[in-house]
Scaffold this motif. Structure first.
Motif, mmCIF file in Angstrom:
data_model
loop_
_atom_site.group_PDB
_atom_site.id
_atom_site.type_symbol
_atom_site.label_atom_id
_atom_site.label_comp_id
_atom_site.label_asym_id
_atom_site.label_seq_id
_atom_site.Cartn_x
_atom_site.Cartn_y
_atom_site.Cartn_z
ATOM 1 N N HIS A 180 0.998 -1.447 0.025
ATOM 2 C CA HIS A 180 0.037 -0.021 0.081
ATOM 3 C C HIS A 180 0.824 1.370 -0.015
ATOM 4 C CE1 HIS A 180 0.772 -0.893 4.106
ATOM 5 N NE2 HIS A 180 0.774 0.393 4.343
ATOM 6 N N HIS B 77 1.940 5.443 0.636
ATOM 7 C CA HIS B 77 1.851 6.579 1.881
ATOM 8 C C HIS B 77 2.388 7.695 1.085
ATOM 9 C CE1 HIS B 77 0.331 4.140 5.242
ATOM 10 N NE2 HIS B 77 1.268 3.297 5.364
ATOM 11 N N HIS C 134 4.587 0.092 0.542
ATOM 12 C CA HIS C 134 5.363 -0.651 1.371
ATOM 13 C C HIS C 134 4.478 -1.805 2.041
ATOM 14 C CE1 HIS C 134 4.761 1.030 5.534
ATOM 15 N NE2 HIS C 134 3.497 0.959 5.009
ATOM 16 N N GLU D 127 3.915 -4.567 5.432
ATOM 17 C CA GLU D 127 4.288 -4.440 6.769
ATOM 18 C C GLU D 127 3.861 -5.803 7.243
ATOM 19 O OE1 GLU D 127 3.487 -0.288 8.614
ATOM 20 O OE2 GLU D 127 2.329 -0.555 6.939
#
Ligand code: MN
Length: 288
Positions: free
Chosen positions: A62, A64, A106, A108
Motif C-alpha cells: 500500500h 503513503h 510498502h 508490513e
C-alpha cells in the motif's frame, strides 16, 4: 499540574490486513485529527498471543504520502519492505521511523522467525504529519534500536526513560524530525515516582502499555490513553506496579489537513494528485 482532559479506554479494535488488530485511539469521533497534531493517527495493537504459523501475517502493498509512520514493536517483531528497495526488521523495543514524504509503497508483516514460533505481540503505529514545505521530502528510514537509545535513569535506579525523539531532562533523542516531536518510553518499577514538565504549547498524551499508574493523581490502567489539556506543565507519574508508558508530545502544525486513506496533504487537489501518481506507478513497484 497539567490538567487531564480525559482518560480513554481502547476503542473497539479492527484488523489492518490479517496481522494487526488495532485500537484506533485517534482520529475518532471523540479525538479529532487535529487534537493531537502533529500526530494524526494512533493505532494500538494491545498485547495479544499470536499462534505459530508458516504464513507471515500482515498488511500487503500500500502507498503513503505526505507524512511519517512511526512503528514501535513492544512485543514480537515486524518486518517491512518498500518500493525503494529498503527492507528491515523492527525488533522488540525498537522503532522504525519512516518518512513517506513524496510517496512510497510498502508492506508490513510479522518477521519470519516470530511468525514460525508465535508469541506475544504488542505494537504502536503513529502517523506524524509533515509541514507543507516538507511533504515532498525524499522517503527515508530511521531505524531506532531501543537498546541504543539514550536513557535518563531515575534516582535509585527505579526506572528508565528512553528518549526516541525530543529531549528529556537534558537527554536528547536520536530521531531527526521535521517539526518538534517528543517520544519517550518510561519503564518504571513498582513504587517509582517521576515528575517532569511539558510546555502548554504542545499537544500531549500518554498510553499505558503495561501496569498501572497514578497520572497527576488519577489512576490509569494498562491499554488506556491519558489525554492532557493544554493547561499546566507538570506531569507526575507514580507506578502502582511495574509499568511501561509511551509519552507523545509535539508542537501542533497549524495548517489545513486533507486526509484520505493512506495520503495526508493540505488540499483535496493534492489528494487527487497523489491517487494519480499512485495509479500511474510513480511510487515504484513492489511485489505482494
Ligand atoms: Mn503502512
Amino acid at each position: 499540574m497539567k490538567k487531564i482532559d480525559r482518560i480513554y479506554n481502547p476503542p473497539r479494535p479492527h484488523w489492518v490486513g490479517d496481522g494487526f488488530h488495532v485500537h484506533t485511539f485517534f482520529p475518532s469521533q471523540e479525538i479529532s485529527i487535529k487534537r493531537m497534531s502533529p500526530f494524526l493517527l494512533l493505532d494500538y495493537n494491545a498485547k495479544m498471543r499470536v499462534a505459530p504459523a508458516e504464513k507471515q501475517r500482515g498488511v500487503g502493498v500500500h502507498p503513503h504520502k505526505g507524512f511519517e509512520t512511526v512503528t514501535f514493536a513492544f512485543h514480537g517483531k515486524v518486518a517491512h519492505h518498500d518500493s525503494a528497495g529498503h527492507a528491515g526488521v523492527i525488533g522488540e523495543g525498537d522503532v522504525q521511523w519512516m518518512t513517506a514524504g513524496s510517496g512510497v509503497l510498502h508492506k508490513e508483516y510479522y518477521e519470519k522467525e516470530f511468525s514460525k514460533k508465535g508469541g506475544d505481540f504488542q505494537m504502536v503505529q503513529l502517523w506524524v504529519n509533515l509541514p507543507s514545505k516538507d511533504k515532498s521530502a525524499n522517503p527515508r528510514y530511521q531505524p531506532l534500536v531501543g537498546d541504543q537509545m539514550k536513557k535518563y535513569i531515575l534516582p535509585g535506579e527505579m526506572g528508565t526513560v528512553k528518549v526516541f525523539a525530543g529531549e528529556y531532562k537534558g537527554v536528547k533523542g536520536s530521531a531527526n524530525t521535521f517539526s518538534h516531536v517528543q517520544l519517550f518510553v518510561f519503564h518504571l518499577k513498582e513504587g517509582a515516582k517521576e515528575d517532569f514538565e511539558i510546555p502548554e504549547t504542545e499537544n500531549t498524551s500518554l498510553l499505558l502499555l503495561e501496569g498501572a499508574a497514578e497520572v497527576n493523581g488519577e489512576s490509569a490502567n494498562m491499554n488506556q490513553l491519558v489525554l492532557f489539556k493544554n493547561e499546566g506543565i507538570k506531569i507526575s507519574l507514580q507506578a502502582e506496579e511495574e509499568t511501561t508508558v509511551l509519552l507523545m508530545s509535539g508542537t501542533p502544525i497549524d495548517e489545513p489537513i486533507a486526509a484520505y486513506g493512506p495520503f495526508v496533504m493540505n488540499t483535496y487537489t493534492q489528494i487527487d494528485q497523489a491517487f494519480h501518481e499512485f495509479s500511474s506507478g510513480k511510487y515504484g513497484y513492489l511485489e505482494d
